[in-house]
Structure formats: C-alpha cells, structure tokens
Design a protein around this motif. Structure first.
Motif, PDB file in Angstrom:
ATOM      1  N   PHE A  59       0.854  -1.191   0.000  1.00 16.35           N
ATOM      2  CA  PHE A  59       0.000   0.000   0.000  1.00 16.35           C
ATOM      3  C   PHE A  59       0.891   1.242   0.000  1.00 16.35           C
ATOM      4  CE2 PHE A  59      -2.772  -3.145   2.249  1.00 16.35           C
ATOM      5  CZ  PHE A  59      -3.788  -3.190   1.305  1.00 16.35           C
ATOM      6  N   GLN A  60       0.657   2.142  -0.935  1.00 14.37           N
ATOM      7  CA  GLN A  60       1.505   3.323  -1.089  1.00 14.37           C
ATOM      8  C   GLN A  60       1.383   4.319   0.062  1.00 14.37           C
ATOM      9  OE1 GLN A  60       3.826   3.544  -3.502  1.00 14.37           O
ATOM     10  NE2 GLN A  60       3.152   1.481  -4.010  1.00 14.37           N
ATOM     11  N   GLN A  61       0.214   4.438   0.646  1.00 14.90           N
ATOM     12  CA  GLN A  61      -0.011   5.432   1.698  1.00 14.90           C
ATOM     13  C   GLN A  61      -0.113   4.814   3.090  1.00 14.90           C
ATOM     14  OE1 GLN A  61      -0.037   8.790   1.146  1.00 14.90           O
ATOM     15  NE2 GLN A  61       0.579   8.217  -0.921  1.00 14.90           N
ATOM     16  N   GLY A  62       0.343   3.582   3.228  1.00 12.15           N
ATOM     17  CA  GLY A  62       0.266   2.929   4.522  1.00 12.15           C
ATOM     18  C   GLY A  62      -0.936   1.998   4.617  1.00 12.15           C
ATOM     19  N   TYR A  63      -1.121   1.405   5.771  1.00 15.13           N
ATOM     20  CA  TYR A  63      -2.176   0.410   5.946  1.00 15.13           C
ATOM     21  C   TYR A  63      -2.606   0.355   7.405  1.00 15.13           C
ATOM     22  CZ  TYR A  63       1.876  -2.292   7.481  1.00 15.13           C
ATOM     23  OH  TYR A  63       3.016  -2.705   8.117  1.00 15.13           O
ATOM     24  N   ASN A 113      -0.112   2.788  15.135  1.00 22.07           N
ATOM     25  CA  ASN A 113      -0.054   3.780  14.066  1.00 22.07           C
ATOM     26  C   ASN A 113       0.173   5.160  14.667  1.00 22.07           C
ATOM     27  OD1 ASN A 113      -3.011   3.344  14.728  1.00 22.07           O
ATOM     28  ND2 ASN A 113      -3.137   5.254  13.576  1.00 22.07           N
ATOM     29  N   SER A 139      -5.781  -0.411   2.865  1.00 23.54           N
ATOM     30  CA  SER A 139      -5.060   0.828   2.635  1.00 23.54           C
ATOM     31  C   SER A 139      -5.612   1.938   3.528  1.00 23.54           C
ATOM     32  CB  SER A 139      -5.195   1.234   1.161  1.00 23.54           C
ATOM     33  OG  SER A 139      -4.525   2.448   0.941  1.00 23.54           O
ATOM     34  N   ASN A 141      -4.308   6.130   5.044  1.00 21.49           N
ATOM     35  CA  ASN A 141      -3.324   7.200   5.018  1.00 21.49           C
ATOM     36  C   ASN A 141      -2.558   7.220   6.346  1.00 21.49           C
ATOM     37  OD1 ASN A 141      -1.824   9.361   4.195  1.00 21.49           O
ATOM     38  ND2 ASN A 141      -3.416  10.885   4.602  1.00 21.49           N
ATOM     39  N   GLN A 142      -1.731   6.203   6.546  1.00 20.79           N
ATOM     40  CA  GLN A 142      -0.899   6.073   7.749  1.00 20.79           C
ATOM     41  C   GLN A 142       0.528   5.830   7.283  1.00 20.79           C
ATOM     42  OE1 GLN A 142      -2.089   6.354  10.856  1.00 20.79           O
ATOM     43  NE2 GLN A 142      -4.210   6.485  10.216  1.00 20.79           N
ATOM     44  N   THR A 143       1.397   6.762   7.504  1.00 21.58           N
ATOM     45  CA  THR A 143       2.765   6.584   7.011  1.00 21.58           C
ATOM     46  C   THR A 143       3.661   5.858   8.007  1.00 21.58           C
ATOM     47  OG1 THR A 143       3.287   8.807   7.796  1.00 21.58           O
ATOM     48  CG2 THR A 143       2.677   8.577   5.472  1.00 21.58           C
TER      49      THR A 143
END
Length: 154
Positions: A59-63, A113, A139, A141-143
């Motif tokens: 996942f590009q934006q975190g999970y 997170n 997915s 939005n968690q970096t």
C-alpha cells in the motif's frame, strides 16, 4: 459378618449426598494465545519480541487492520507519546505497546499507528486476540505503522 441396617443407611446417605452434591467440574483452561514463528526484531535500538505482520500488497499510503475485523478482535488500546526524532520515537512507542499488550491475557498481536494527537504527538496502540494476517490489512493514510504477531514459545 452380616449387613446391618446401620451399614445400609450409611451407604444410602453417602450415595444420596454424592447425587445432591456432584463433584465440581474441572476449571476451564485458558485459551492459548495465538502465535506464529519468527524472531524478535530490533528497530532503532528497541527489541520487539514479536514477528512483523505485514500485508502482501504494498500500500503506497500505509495500511491498517480492516475496521470491522479490528472492532471484533480488539482487547485493549492505549495512546503513547512519540518523542522526537519521530522515527526512533515511533520505534519506542511500538516497544512500549508490546509491553502493554503483554498484560492482556489473550493478546496475540498488536498494531501501532502514528496519530498526531490534539496538542501533541502520539501513537495509537491496539492489542488483538487474533494474529494479524496479510489479508487483515486495508489501505489507509498512515505513514508510520507497525503490525506485530506474538511468537510461539520454543
């Protein structure tokens, strides 16, 4: 040697007490904590005695764990501060989360997170009664995230 009325009454009373007061059932055994194979991981100098739990999809934006799964398996949550610098501070938060979850008798995994709290920095620690499987994640939005599964005792 004959059987007397007293002997018969003693046997009858003993038998009836056994029926009236049955033996206590055995105490239930606690459920085993779910676990997996693996080795502890050192991250930013902190040893996490759990195996990493990661999705198979990048996942590009975190999970994060899927919310319905999370709601059904969460056994405890706690918010820890994240000291600066952020990367080592987050590693410390994961380190602290493992000890929090170790106090939950049924916790088999945990997920952390980064969550900037109102007025400061923090991380949300969630303990679960099941292992975090790759398909558990979605997915989000968690970096800065970390999923961890309990390692079986040798």
């Amino acid at each position: 040697m004959g059987i007397t009325l007293r002997t018969l009454l003693t046997v009858a009373v003993s038998a009836s007490l056994g029926l009236a007061y049955p033996a206590e059932p055995p105490a239930p055994t606690p459920a085993a904590v779910p676990c997996t194979t693996g080795s502890p991981v050192v991250t930013a100098g902190y040893t996490i005695n759990y195996a990493p739990a990661v999705p198979t999809i990048a996942f590009q934006q975190g999970y994060q764990p899927e919310p319905a799964w999370s709601d059904g398996h969460v056994v405890g949550t706690y918010t820890f501060g994240v000291p600066q610098p952020l990367e080592s501070g987050f590693a410390y938060a994961q380190f602290k989360c493992q000890y929090y979850c170790n106090n939950m008798p049924s916790a088999g995994s945990f997920f952390v997170n980064y969550a900037p709290a109102q007025g400061g920095l923090g991380s949300l620690c969630s303990c679960f009664d099941e292992l975090l499987e790759p398909e558990t994640f979605i997915s989000m939005n968690q970096t800065l995230v970390g999923g961890w599964n309990h390692i079986c005792a040798a």
